[in-house]
Enzyme design. Sequence first.
Site, PDB file in Angstrom:
ATOM      1  N   ALA A 152      18.481  33.220 -13.752  1.00  0.00           N
ATOM      2  CA  ALA A 152      19.039  33.050 -15.103  1.00  0.00           C
ATOM      3  C   ALA A 152      19.618  31.646 -15.271  1.00  0.00           C
ATOM      4  CB  ALA A 152      20.114  34.106 -15.362  1.00  0.00           C
ATOM      5  N   PRO A 153      19.690  31.141 -16.500  1.00  0.00           N
ATOM      6  CA  PRO A 153      20.168  29.783 -16.749  1.00  0.00           C
ATOM      7  C   PRO A 153      21.670  29.730 -17.019  1.00  0.00           C
ATOM      8  CG  PRO A 153      19.342  30.699 -18.775  1.00  0.00           C
ATOM      9  CD  PRO A 153      19.212  31.797 -17.736  1.00  0.00           C
ATOM     10  N   TRP A 154      22.176  28.497 -17.227  1.00  0.00           N
ATOM     11  CA  TRP A 154      23.613  28.319 -17.441  1.00  0.00           C
ATOM     12  C   TRP A 154      24.018  28.264 -18.902  1.00  0.00           C
ATOM     13  CZ3 TRP A 154      23.608  23.947 -20.214  1.00  0.00           C
ATOM     14  CH2 TRP A 154      22.771  22.870 -19.859  1.00  0.00           C
ATOM     15  N   LYS A 178      19.609  35.813  -9.543  1.00  0.00           N
ATOM     16  CA  LYS A 178      20.420  34.647  -9.192  1.00  0.00           C
ATOM     17  C   LYS A 178      20.917  33.961 -10.458  1.00  0.00           C
ATOM     18  CE  LYS A 178      19.388  30.329  -8.251  1.00  0.00           C
ATOM     19  NZ  LYS A 178      20.594  29.593  -8.772  1.00  0.00           N
ATOM     20  N   PRO A 179      22.235  33.883 -10.662  1.00  0.00           N
ATOM     21  CA  PRO A 179      22.750  33.097 -11.776  1.00  0.00           C
ATOM     22  C   PRO A 179      22.688  31.617 -11.428  1.00  0.00           C
ATOM     23  CG  PRO A 179      24.563  33.984 -10.494  1.00  0.00           C
ATOM     24  CD  PRO A 179      23.305  34.530  -9.881  1.00  0.00           C
ATOM     25  N   SER A 230      14.255  25.103 -16.947  1.00  0.00           N
ATOM     26  CA  SER A 230      13.550  23.898 -17.367  1.00  0.00           C
ATOM     27  C   SER A 230      12.058  24.004 -17.084  1.00  0.00           C
ATOM     28  CB  SER A 230      14.113  22.681 -16.637  1.00  0.00           C
ATOM     29  OG  SER A 230      13.788  22.751 -15.249  1.00  0.00           O
ATOM     30  N   GLU A 251      10.344  31.533 -19.219  1.00  0.00           N
ATOM     31  CA  GLU A 251      10.891  31.132 -20.519  1.00  0.00           C
ATOM     32  C   GLU A 251      11.549  29.781 -20.284  1.00  0.00           C
ATOM     33  OE1 GLU A 251      12.702  29.894 -23.189  1.00  0.00           O
ATOM     34  OE2 GLU A 251      14.308  31.381 -23.054  1.00  0.00           O
ATOM     35  N   CYS A 285      17.346  26.649 -26.101  1.00  0.00           N
ATOM     36  CA  CYS A 285      15.944  26.198 -26.139  1.00  0.00           C
ATOM     37  C   CYS A 285      15.316  26.375 -27.515  1.00  0.00           C
ATOM     38  CB  CYS A 285      15.124  26.915 -25.078  1.00  0.00           C
ATOM     39  SG  CYS A 285      15.378  28.684 -25.017  1.00  0.00           S
ATOM     40  N   GLU A 381      13.184  17.310 -24.379  1.00  0.00           N
ATOM     41  CA  GLU A 381      14.298  18.186 -24.745  1.00  0.00           C
ATOM     42  C   GLU A 381      15.634  17.549 -24.363  1.00  0.00           C
ATOM     43  OE1 GLU A 381      15.179  22.928 -24.549  1.00  0.00           O
ATOM     44  OE2 GLU A 381      14.489  21.994 -22.694  1.00  0.00           O
TER      45      GLU A 381
END
Length: 479
Positions: A152-154, A178-179, A230, A251, A285, A381
Amino acid sequence: MSTELRRLRNYIDGEFRDAADGRTTEVVDPTTGEVYATAPLSAQADVDAAMAAAAAAFPAWRDTTPAERQRALLKIADAVEERAEELIAAEVRNTGKPVGLTRTEEIPPMVDQIRFFAGAARMLEGRSAGEYMEGLTSIVRREPVGVCAQVAPWNYPMMMAVWKFAPAIAAGNTVVLKPSDTTPESTTLLAEILGGILPKGVFNVVCGDRETGRTMVEHPTPAMASITGSVRAGMQVAGSAAKDLKRVHLELGGKAPVVVFEDVDIDKAVSAIAEAGYFNAGQDCTAATRVLVHESVHDEFVAALAKTAAATRTGQPDDEDVLYGPLNNAHQLAQVSGFVDRLPAHAKVEAGGHRVGDKGYFYAPTVVSGLKQDDEIIQQEVFGPVITVQSFADEAQALEYANGVDYALASSVWTRDHARAMRMSKALDFGCVWINTHIPLVAEMPHGGFKKSGYGKDLSGYGFEDYTRVKHVMTSLEG
């Protein structure tokens, strides 16, 4: 006087644990830039333990009925709702987001999404049984894929954790999640909540860095790897997963075009677009950060947007008047600042363009005009509170500019002309097209992109089906 640091831990096989070798990473409060917690820096032994726990739990969880999985997820949703203030506090410490907006804009969707997937657990359908060859009946089974490695992302630690575990668990899979190494706290609290409801081993959390994530993806146990992150990270995951043909769900980044035609109400459009561009410090995003405006209203739009940006505030989490908090980490502040510092001579900063304060990672709401299609800030981005504005002459040029990037996640069209909106929505090469709005998401509709924005869907029945596999069973009618 020193303050004792919070101590976060992995959650493996129903219990909280430190990393096997005792290593930790520091967790920083982005509003101050100061360390406030430590988290495990997990390595091979920790990943092995989590994968073994998930694999051991899988057969029994796979064989639960959809009704049992639904009941578990509904209990999780209720528990998240009941412990919302704890989750909000953890998320705010980790991200610096405004408290009020976290309470209203994140907790309700999270609860709703969990409840949606609870319902989806009982709605798996295949084609009806039938005889496609004389004397033989065919049926189709949908089955869980197995153990899922998820990263997962931040930017939305709590909500993205829900997007990962809810469909996977609803479909009968087990999870090792995993965070991000910068935002593990709310995920470990979710582990505590889920751990009181699910059988041990069904949901596991392993904290760590990129190497930890790579170890998870390359581990032989998972049948599927899912990442939100990313483009670079997605490519690495896809490459690693290809070695043993794991399923991959990606994603990745976005560069959403916001196409504004001359017939819109400029003030209303500017207000909505600014909010969708600056919300969460633009760390989304799907953020409305690449605006394309018809040349006849370009100058009016830019002036109105710059005025709105100047009136938009960033600041501390408990300030009710701020729209967004800090960028997530020092690296991200440097990234955003770098894009603005490297602007070409033909670009003009209409508002912002600078850091706010000298403590924490705050960046001013920014508007940049005068840009060309091949400029770095148009093609790459930024993931920060920076909105770019370009001018277009006609519908064809608007489409050329909109589609002329490597990303293809989300987009929006702003016009009162229904036929034009339909033409644009058909021609825009993005996984989502909003018309006269930007950024709303609902659990029932899919979220996911094309091109370098990845593949696979989050949310909706499509996202649920991504966590299943299809099996054909054929039987003779002759006994």
